[in-house]
Design a protein around this motif. Sequence first.
Motif: not given
Length: 279
Positions: A222-225, A229-232, A239-240
């Motif tokens: 979950r943390v990694v996804a 998902n918003q890598r920029r 992670l908000k």
Amino acid sequence: MAIDDLPPLRDVIARHNLSARKALGQNFLLDLNLTAKIARAAGDLAGADVLEVGPGPGGLTRGLLAEGARRVLAIEKDPRCQPALAEIAEAYPGRLQVIEGDALEIDPLEHLSPPIKIAANLPYNVGTELLVRWLTPKVWPPVWSTLTLMFQREVAERIVAAPGSKAYGRLAVLAQWRTDARIVMSLPPGAFTPPPKVSSAVVHLTALPEPRYPADPKVLERVVAKAFNQRRKMLRAALKGLHPQIEDLLVEAGIAPTERAEQIPLEQFCALARLVAAR
């Protein structure tokens, strides 16, 4: 150089009218010396059952059997390939079982006995999904000891990518958390029929007895996804919603809240996952 007494794959494909279908993600590898080399990359096959997904006309299947696999279980969705695979089964009595169907919907375990290896020239359209399933079983270590899989070169590079590179992402974290992963072969488009638009590569993954760092698999996923998902975005923004005090947890895990996901090594992702789970 012939690897067995069966006809060349080009003859098999012509005789059975097996033109590759784009809808099934098919690109046939016709050079039996190459398929035997891929089979050897899977390690010692003697005494092992091998699961193969998407055998097509059976090039890699023949390589696996010629290299000494105890048994091969091949799952093939395309019914046109069944006669060609039946000829291989006849040439290797009792060592090849073919199941017609979708690998995403079939549980192969009832047909396999440990030790189990997985080797496949995966259809492009399901390769990543199958890999993620094999990397995320309910129990670890998994039933398989190694994966030897052909992907598009871009996907292979994502599996072995290091932090800080553009290719580094969810797939790298999942693979490297629980396996040793390395690229063992590269293949140009011209090795296939029809030639794909991209190069391919074979990745060999060896299951670790336990993950490199402790973490709850579902929390880590979950943390990694969410991070990638918003890598920029900076992690404090990406992670908000994961946790009310996410900035404090990032700092406690040794991660600057202003960092982006692609900069974070596996160990710190695992540390963050442990803190999220504990709080």
